[in-house]
Write a protein that holds these residues in place. Structure first.
Motif, PDB file in Angstrom:
ATOM      1  N   GLY A 156      11.591  69.632   7.332  1.00  0.00           N
ATOM      2  CA  GLY A 156      11.327  70.638   8.342  1.00  0.00           C
ATOM      3  C   GLY A 156      11.628  70.125   9.741  1.00  0.00           C
ATOM      4  N   LEU A 157      11.248  68.880  10.016  1.00  0.00           N
ATOM      5  CA  LEU A 157      11.531  68.256  11.306  1.00  0.00           C
ATOM      6  C   LEU A 157      12.944  67.682  11.374  1.00  0.00           C
ATOM      7  N   ASP A 158      13.524  67.433  10.205  1.00  0.00           N
ATOM      8  CA  ASP A 158      14.823  66.762  10.103  1.00  0.00           C
ATOM      9  C   ASP A 158      14.763  65.360  10.701  1.00  0.00           C
ATOM     10  N   GLU A 159      13.602  64.719  10.541  1.00  0.00           N
ATOM     11  CA  GLU A 159      13.383  63.366  11.039  1.00  0.00           C
ATOM     12  C   GLU A 159      12.474  62.606  10.072  1.00  0.00           C
ATOM     13  N   SER A 160      12.532  61.286  10.155  1.00  0.00           N
ATOM     14  CA  SER A 160      11.634  60.447   9.358  1.00  0.00           C
ATOM     15  C   SER A 160      10.323  60.230  10.101  1.00  0.00           C
ATOM     16  N   ILE A 161       9.246  60.080   9.333  1.00  0.00           N
ATOM     17  CA  ILE A 161       7.927  59.789   9.880  1.00  0.00           C
ATOM     18  C   ILE A 161       7.521  58.408   9.379  1.00  0.00           C
ATOM     19  N   GLY A 162       7.335  57.467  10.289  1.00  0.00           N
ATOM     20  CA  GLY A 162       7.015  56.100   9.908  1.00  0.00           C
ATOM     21  C   GLY A 162       5.618  55.951   9.330  1.00  0.00           C
ATOM     22  N   SER A 163       5.467  54.987   8.422  1.00  0.00           N
ATOM     23  CA  SER A 163       4.162  54.623   7.856  1.00  0.00           C
ATOM     24  C   SER A 163       3.423  55.822   7.276  1.00  0.00           C
ATOM     25  N   ALA A 164       4.143  56.742   6.659  1.00  0.00           N
ATOM     26  CA  ALA A 164       3.539  57.971   6.142  1.00  0.00           C
ATOM     27  C   ALA A 164       3.112  57.863   4.678  1.00  0.00           C
ATOM     28  N   LEU A 165       3.625  56.861   3.965  1.00  0.00           N
ATOM     29  CA  LEU A 165       3.325  56.709   2.545  1.00  0.00           C
ATOM     30  C   LEU A 165       2.658  55.357   2.308  1.00  0.00           C
ATOM     31  N   ALA A 166       1.465  55.383   1.719  1.00  0.00           N
ATOM     32  CA  ALA A 166       0.746  54.146   1.422  1.00  0.00           C
ATOM     33  C   ALA A 166       1.046  53.705  -0.009  1.00  0.00           C
ATOM     34  N   VAL A 167       1.532  52.488  -0.159  1.00  0.00           N
ATOM     35  CA  VAL A 167       1.837  51.929  -1.480  1.00  0.00           C
ATOM     36  C   VAL A 167       0.783  50.876  -1.796  1.00  0.00           C
ATOM     37  N   LEU A 168      -0.035  51.151  -2.802  1.00  0.00           N
ATOM     38  CA  LEU A 168      -1.128  50.251  -3.175  1.00  0.00           C
ATOM     39  C   LEU A 168      -0.642  49.215  -4.191  1.00  0.00           C
ATOM     40  N   PRO A 169      -1.091  47.972  -4.070  1.00  0.00           N
ATOM     41  CA  PRO A 169      -0.594  46.912  -4.950  1.00  0.00           C
ATOM     42  C   PRO A 169      -0.982  47.083  -6.411  1.00  0.00           C
ATOM     43  N   ARG A 181       8.532  58.436   5.502  1.00  0.00           N
ATOM     44  CA  ARG A 181       8.828  59.649   4.724  1.00  0.00           C
ATOM     45  C   ARG A 181       9.714  60.565   5.565  1.00  0.00           C
ATOM     46  N   PHE A 182      10.738  61.148   4.933  1.00  0.00           N
ATOM     47  CA  PHE A 182      11.609  62.075   5.647  1.00  0.00           C
ATOM     48  C   PHE A 182      11.039  63.487   5.571  1.00  0.00           C
ATOM     49  N   ASP A 183      10.888  64.121   6.713  1.00  0.00           N
ATOM     50  CA  ASP A 183      10.373  65.484   6.792  1.00  0.00           C
ATOM     51  C   ASP A 183      11.558  66.428   7.003  1.00  0.00           C
TER      52      ASP A 183
END
Length: 219
Positions: free
Chosen positions: A120-133, A116-118
């Motif tokens: 405020g930080l102007d950076e991406s955060i890895g593994s921030a969004l969980a996608v359920l099957p 997910r891109f933040d």
């Protein structure tokens, strides 16, 4: 013979939600993309669809999570034009969409985690969004879903439909300026960025609109 260009439709957000619901209730995993120039309103449309349908039917996975890190952009000499097509990990985005497309059996091992891109930080955060099957509709959005260069076509191949969001240019530019200001950019720098790098990207994105499944003007 090239396919006929799709005419723009004037729709409400409620109509967009209703059309997305039909994809969510189709009985299969669908990926819906919202494309458009910076400030056109694609993020607003995508977020509204997911919020309206609820977490049981839809999840949001934006393309912006694949921004290259600022230090990487600086090393590559691309920091001053962050947001251009080659400042994203397009191949990584395509690989994520492929994984999402192939999700099937529920369980901890089947969850796909997306960045997910933040702003405020102007950076991406890895593994921030969980996608359920078990979630039937995955909504993604970004500028370059319809671009025909690099790895972008590979990403497009995993998206069922791409809806291109359009907005009057003066409205779109003013939105961008306000957005930049809201994250601490001075009024002068916000206008300079919106009318400089953002505008160059917008021109490129506009040229891809004829490849959309639908072109929407939200009223």
């Amino acid at each position: 013979m090239a396919p006929a260009e799709v005419a723009a439709e004037r729709v409400t957000l409620e109509q967009v939600v209703a059309d997305a619901r039909r994809l969510a209730e189709s009985g299969r995993r669908c990926i819906l993309g919202f494309a458009g120039a910076p400030g056109a309103g694609k993020s607003t449309a995508a977020e509204h669809v997911v919020e309206s349908l609820g977490s049981g039917l839809a999840a949001l996975v934006p393309m912006d999570g694949f921004h290259l890190a600022n230090d990487v952009l600086a090393t590559l000499g691309r920091r001053a034009r962050k947001g251009a097509p080659d400042t994203f990990d397009a191949a990584g985005y395509a690989a994520l969409l492929q994984r999402i497309r192939s999700q099937s059996t529920p369980g901890d091992d089947a969850v796909v985690y997306a960045p997910r891109f933040d702003r405020g930080l102007d950076e991406s955060i890895g593994s921030a969004l969980a996608v359920l099957p078990e979630v039937p509709l995955i909504v993604t959005e970004g500028n370059y879903l319809l671009l025909e260069s690099g790895a972008w076509p590979a990403a497009r191949a995993f998206i069922d439909e791409v809806w291109f969001i359009e907005a009057p240019e003066i409205v779109r530019r003013e939105r961008l300026i306000r957005r930049h200001e809201s994250f601490g950019t001075s009024a002068e720098d916000a206008r300079s960025w919106a009318l400089g790098p953002d505008e160059q990207n917008a021109t490129l994105v506009a040229a891809s609109a004829p490849r959309a499944d639908r072109r929407l003007i939200i009223v």
